[in-house]
Motif scaffolding. Structure first.
Motif, PDB file in Angstrom:
ATOM      1  N   ASP A   1       0.818  -1.216   0.000  1.00 54.41           N
ATOM      2  CA  ASP A   1       0.000   0.000   0.000  1.00 54.41           C
ATOM      3  C   ASP A   1       0.851   1.266   0.000  1.00 54.41           C
ATOM      4  O   ASP A   1       0.496   2.261  -0.633  1.00 54.41           O
ATOM      5  N   TYR A   2       1.976   1.241   0.722  1.00 53.60           N
ATOM      6  CA  TYR A   2       2.738   2.468   0.954  1.00 53.60           C
ATOM      7  C   TYR A   2       3.986   2.617   0.096  1.00 53.60           C
ATOM      8  O   TYR A   2       4.482   3.732  -0.068  1.00 53.60           O
ATOM      9  N   CYS A   3       4.543   1.515  -0.412  1.00 49.29           N
ATOM     10  CA  CYS A   3       5.905   1.563  -0.958  1.00 49.29           C
ATOM     11  C   CYS A   3       5.948   1.320  -2.467  1.00 49.29           C
ATOM     12  O   CYS A   3       5.182   0.530  -3.012  1.00 49.29           O
ATOM     13  N   ASP A   4       6.894   2.005  -3.111  1.00 45.58           N
ATOM     14  CA  ASP A   4       7.137   1.845  -4.548  1.00 45.58           C
ATOM     15  C   ASP A   4       8.305   0.900  -4.816  1.00 45.58           C
ATOM     16  O   ASP A   4       8.383   0.286  -5.880  1.00 45.58           O
ATOM     17  N   VAL A   5       9.238   0.837  -3.860  1.00 43.30           N
ATOM     18  CA  VAL A   5      10.480   0.081  -4.016  1.00 43.30           C
ATOM     19  C   VAL A   5      10.672  -0.766  -2.759  1.00 43.30           C
ATOM     20  O   VAL A   5      10.335  -0.330  -1.653  1.00 43.30           O
ATOM     21  N   ALA A   6      11.233  -1.964  -2.923  1.00 45.11           N
ATOM     22  CA  ALA A   6      11.553  -2.813  -1.771  1.00 45.11           C
ATOM     23  C   ALA A   6      13.062  -2.986  -1.673  1.00 45.11           C
ATOM     24  O   ALA A   6      13.755  -3.115  -2.693  1.00 45.11           O
ATOM     25  N   ILE A   7      13.569  -2.946  -0.434  1.00 45.99           N
ATOM     26  CA  ILE A   7      14.976  -3.226  -0.168  1.00 45.99           C
ATOM     27  C   ILE A   7      15.025  -4.374   0.840  1.00 45.99           C
ATOM     28  O   ILE A   7      14.449  -4.270   1.922  1.00 45.99           O
TER      29      ILE A   7
ATOM     30  N   GLY B   1      24.009  -8.581   5.482  1.00 39.40           N
ATOM     31  CA  GLY B   1      24.763  -7.329   5.455  1.00 39.40           C
ATOM     32  C   GLY B   1      24.697  -6.561   4.156  1.00 39.40           C
ATOM     33  O   GLY B   1      25.354  -5.522   4.015  1.00 39.40           O
ATOM     34  N   HIS B   2      23.895  -7.039   3.214  1.00 35.40           N
ATOM     35  CA  HIS B   2      23.772  -6.373   1.921  1.00 35.40           C
ATOM     36  C   HIS B   2      22.332  -5.891   1.717  1.00 35.40           C
ATOM     37  O   HIS B   2      21.377  -6.570   2.130  1.00 35.40           O
ATOM     38  N   MET B   3      22.193  -4.740   1.078  1.00 30.63           N
ATOM     39  CA  MET B   3      20.883  -4.166   0.790  1.00 30.63           C
ATOM     40  C   MET B   3      20.569  -4.408  -0.684  1.00 30.63           C
ATOM     41  O   MET B   3      21.174  -3.797  -1.576  1.00 30.63           O
ATOM     42  N   VAL B   4      19.644  -5.320  -0.945  1.00 34.07           N
ATOM     43  CA  VAL B   4      19.292  -5.690  -2.317  1.00 34.07           C
ATOM     44  C   VAL B   4      18.010  -4.956  -2.696  1.00 34.07           C
ATOM     45  O   VAL B   4      16.970  -5.150  -2.063  1.00 34.07           O
ATOM     46  N   GLN B   5      18.108  -4.122  -3.716  1.00 33.06           N
ATOM     47  CA  GLN B   5      16.973  -3.276  -4.107  1.00 33.06           C
ATOM     48  C   GLN B   5      16.160  -3.921  -5.220  1.00 33.06           C
ATOM     49  O   GLN B   5      16.712  -4.460  -6.178  1.00 33.06           O
TER      50      GLN B   5
END
Length: 217
Positions: A186-192, A197-201
């Motif tokens: 509902d709120y987000c356009d992108v997920a991370i 220890g890694h941020m996968v977008q």
């Protein structure tokens, strides 16, 4: 925009380092809202505090050229020995807001009555959450950081929170932690997704949620 440049964050435990982030680079772009996902213990709340500036990285930099809220749902930034009113005065001055306007808003929204004059350490967890949410809604930010705050209080208060938050996010971005995937959608356009220890977008939120669900089996 909020930028994380070569950010490493770890805690020393039992003679070794527990890494939350390892040399991560990411841009949170204006005009987009982000869902921060990860299994329990992945470091979502720590990452949120880094974005807010409530914690510092061990290496690297977090740069902000927008007005960022403290994490909604994270009340540790307040002084528990001071009264609600004194905390409001401090926050209003820090953000250049009119103290009396902020005080009126929080008093009416949080519905804690005369406790506004009492030290925060005397508040119940529910009262503290209502106070923190009311204070965050009293000030307009370019980006709101949300850590599961939508679950605070009874059904009536949750409805008021959602209504107030919808008004704010009409003009602001959101970086959100939630275990409710419908809320993320509902709120987000992108997920991370935080993975070791890694941020996968994921520019497609559904793909990010699918990855998170596989990790959470």
């Amino acid at each position: 925009m909020i930028t994380m440049e070569n950010v490493t964050k770890y805690y020393k435990t039992a003679g070794h380092r527990r890494y939350i982030l390892r040399k991560q680079n990411i841009h949170f772009l204006a005009g987009q809202s982000y869902g921060l996902l990860g299994v329990n213990g992945a470091g979502k709340s720590t990452t949120m505090r880094l974005i807010a500036g409530a914690e510092l990285p061990n290496r690297g930099h977090v740069r902000r050229n927008v007005r960022v809220s403290w994490p909604l749902g994270f009340g540790n930034g307040f002084n528990s020995l001071l009264s609600g009113k004194e905390n409001i005065k401090f926050v209003a001055r820090a953000y250049g807001e009119d103290y009396h306007r902020v005080l009126r808003f929080v008093t009416e929204f949080a519905e804690i009555g005369s406790y506004i004059n009492e030290p925060l350490r005397t508040y119940s967890s529910g009262m503290g959450a209502r106070f923190a949410f009311g204070l965050s809604m009293a000030i307009e930010f370019d980006c709101y950081l949300v850590d599961e705050i939508t679950a605070v209080g009874d059904a009536n208060f949750q409805r008021r929170c959602r209504d107030a938050f919808q008004q704010r996010r009409a003009k602001s971005d959101v970086i959100m932690i939630s275990h409710d995937m419908n809320t993320i959608k509902d709120y987000c356009d992108v997920a991370i997704v935080l993975i070791d220890g890694h941020m996968v977008q994921f520019d497609n939120v559904e793909d990010g949620i699918a990855t998170y669900m596989r990790l959470n089996r």
